[in-house]
Scaffold this active site. Sequence first.
Site, PDB file in Angstrom:
ATOM      1  N   HIS A  85       0.878  -1.156   0.000  1.00  0.00           N
ATOM      2  CA  HIS A  85       0.000   0.000   0.000  1.00  0.00           C
ATOM      3  C   HIS A  85       0.927   1.220   0.000  1.00  0.00           C
ATOM      4  O   HIS A  85       1.690   1.421   0.950  1.00  0.00           O
ATOM      5  CB  HIS A  85      -0.913  -0.002   1.230  1.00  0.00           C
ATOM      6  CG  HIS A  85      -1.969  -1.080   1.139  1.00  0.00           C
ATOM      7  ND1 HIS A  85      -2.406  -1.790   2.230  1.00  0.00           N
ATOM      8  CD2 HIS A  85      -2.654  -1.545   0.064  1.00  0.00           C
ATOM      9  CE1 HIS A  85      -3.340  -2.661   1.816  1.00  0.00           C
ATOM     10  NE2 HIS A  85      -3.508  -2.530   0.513  1.00  0.00           N
ATOM     11  N   GLU A  88       1.552   3.359   3.043  1.00  0.00           N
ATOM     12  CA  GLU A  88       2.015   2.710   4.277  1.00  0.00           C
ATOM     13  C   GLU A  88       3.512   2.518   4.115  1.00  0.00           C
ATOM     14  O   GLU A  88       3.982   1.548   3.529  1.00  0.00           O
ATOM     15  CB  GLU A  88       1.250   1.400   4.498  1.00  0.00           C
ATOM     16  CG  GLU A  88      -0.238   1.675   4.703  1.00  0.00           C
ATOM     17  CD  GLU A  88      -1.114   0.424   4.650  1.00  0.00           C
ATOM     18  OE1 GLU A  88      -0.591  -0.683   4.789  1.00  0.00           O
ATOM     19  OE2 GLU A  88      -2.338   0.594   4.473  1.00  0.00           O
ATOM     20  N   HIS A 192       2.863  -3.566   6.525  1.00  0.00           N
ATOM     21  CA  HIS A 192       1.827  -2.543   6.351  1.00  0.00           C
ATOM     22  C   HIS A 192       1.839  -1.578   7.533  1.00  0.00           C
ATOM     23  O   HIS A 192       2.630  -1.736   8.457  1.00  0.00           O
ATOM     24  CB  HIS A 192       0.449  -3.214   6.253  1.00  0.00           C
ATOM     25  CG  HIS A 192       0.256  -3.999   4.992  1.00  0.00           C
ATOM     26  ND1 HIS A 192      -0.606  -3.607   3.992  1.00  0.00           N
ATOM     27  CD2 HIS A 192       0.823  -5.154   4.558  1.00  0.00           C
ATOM     28  CE1 HIS A 192      -0.565  -4.482   3.002  1.00  0.00           C
ATOM     29  NE2 HIS A 192       0.291  -5.441   3.316  1.00  0.00           N
ATOM     30  N   GLU A 283       1.448  -5.362  10.577  1.00  0.00           N
ATOM     31  CA  GLU A 283       1.064  -3.953  10.693  1.00  0.00           C
ATOM     32  C   GLU A 283       2.004  -3.361  11.725  1.00  0.00           C
ATOM     33  O   GLU A 283       1.977  -3.753  12.894  1.00  0.00           O
ATOM     34  CB  GLU A 283      -0.387  -3.835  11.170  1.00  0.00           C
ATOM     35  CG  GLU A 283      -1.397  -4.546  10.288  1.00  0.00           C
ATOM     36  CD  GLU A 283      -1.800  -3.752   9.052  1.00  0.00           C
ATOM     37  OE1 GLU A 283      -1.400  -2.569   8.953  1.00  0.00           O
ATOM     38  OE2 GLU A 283      -2.491  -4.314   8.181  1.00  0.00           O
TER      39      GLU A 283
HETATM   40 ZN   LIG Z   1      -1.936  -2.051   4.150  1.00  0.00          ZN
END
Ligand SMILES: [Zn+2]
Length: 430
Positions: A85, A88, A192, A283
């Site tokens: 992404h 990110e 992420h 994350e």
């Molecule tokens: Zn992401």
Amino acid sequence: MFVFTLCLYLWSWLSSIHGLDFRYHNSVEMEQYLKDVNRMYPEITHLHSIGQSVEGRELWVLILGQHPSEHRTGIPEFKYVGNMHGNEVVGRVLLLQLINYLTSQYLSDPLVTRMLNSSRVHILPSMNPDGFESSARDCMNSVGRYNKNGVDLNRNFPDVFESNTPQEREKEVRAVMDWLKTETFVLSANLHGGAVVASYPYDNSNRGSELQGGQSISPDDDVFVHLARTYSYNHTEMHNPDSCSGLTGFTNGITNGYYWYPLKGGMQDYNYVWAQCLELTLEISCCKFPPESQLSGLWEANRPALLAYMQQVHLGVKGVVMDSDGKPVQNAVVEVSGRKNLCPFSSDRNGEYFRLLLPGNYTITVTYPGHETLTQSIKVPYGPDSFSALTHNFLLQQSDNSSTGTTQPQSCTTAITTLTLFILQTLLLS
Ligand SMILES: [Zn+2]
Ligand SMILES: *[C@@H]1O[C@H](CO)[C@@H](O)[C@H](O)[C@H]1NC(C)=O
Ligand SMILES: *[C@@H]1O[C@H](CO)[C@@H](O)[C@H](O)[C@H]1NC(C)=O
Ligand SMILES: *[C@@H]1O[C@H](CO)[C@@H](O)[C@H](O)[C@H]1NC(C)=O
Ligand SMILES: *[C@@H]1O[C@H](CO)[C@@H](O)[C@H](O)[C@H]1NC(C)=O
């Protein structure tokens, strides 16, 4: 004045080698950095591009290891993917820092040295460079998340649970799919931001037997939970409840992907189901695009976790499947009893298999057309401490009865057919 300029030049040259600033490097600077590192450390690095983004930016992968240019038998392949992404961005920064750390610490730090001598590490710092270049420097905004075509790359992979939906693959996704065919990747993570948690497969479900208590449980759930905990507990904060204030806390800093929120076409399910590569979605920052002043702290928080996770590539058992002449056999199905993987794990073109397993006793069955089925029991120790999984080779015997030898090994397609049958059955029964 000349001396001053020279000093300034030398200083920037030296710092470009020995340190890497905690700031955001754009795609041109990142490419330059990777080329510099590759030039500085030709013995332990290999730089290549796995394809191009929609806007034509190269998708650079730096490989690190004692033999960076090629696979060696028994050396597992590991990968990290960042910045899928585009907005990110912490993963992209940390993966460059990791490259800097691994190259500069090789032969001085024992952990790094053993890691690069025992495994091959592939790093794709940015899977979505176009998205990065168009990102807004904002914590939660989604400007820059998608690729140039406005597609979410983490929804664009083939999905084993909804395989009938034909979908156009984006260039970046196609590049990763082709990349997965070039090596037998054993373990992986994609980085992420926007939360702090280690998420593991499955991300999707077809409401079959894998759906248990709101989680979509894979046959290797025990291994995934262990992998996710290894990251969250080696991270300075991830394992704490409420590591991002305002967001709901995750128990132990880990979550089943589907339990958090279901998604289709994700990369981690694709890696696991189709490429036999166990992958987590990490994350790693509450803020997706934090101020540069926070980057060194984020590196310190994640560094031990990034290293400990890499070491887990040595879990379980590995080896070569050979025929009676001692020749490696490709596409032999290597099945661990009690683990019905949607696509069976099988030996690769070198005859090698890798199976991440927690310590314990296991029964492994190896099947190959024209050969006797082989069933063996093994005791698996904890591999990461010694930087090697257990080595166990399988020697196949040709079967006397030639007509029994025609059965084809189970393939993913038949696995999906059985799955579809299973869905039909449960639908009819319910
Ligand atoms: Zn992401
Ligand atoms: C790693 O490999 C290098 C290069 O072959 C060698 O010099 C070094 O002794 C090895 N170190 C360890 C800890 O395996
Ligand atoms: C950190 O990772 C190592 C594996 O490298 C593992 O043995 C250890 O238990 C982890 N730490 C915690 C607190 O879980
Ligand atoms: C595994 O098998 C060995 C014998 O090979 C046995 O001694 C041991 O208790 C078993 N371990 C477990 C956890 O079942
Ligand atoms: C050998 O093949 C024949 C068919 O040609 C089959 O009837 C028989 O069961 C097979 N024997 C074994 C041991 O698989």
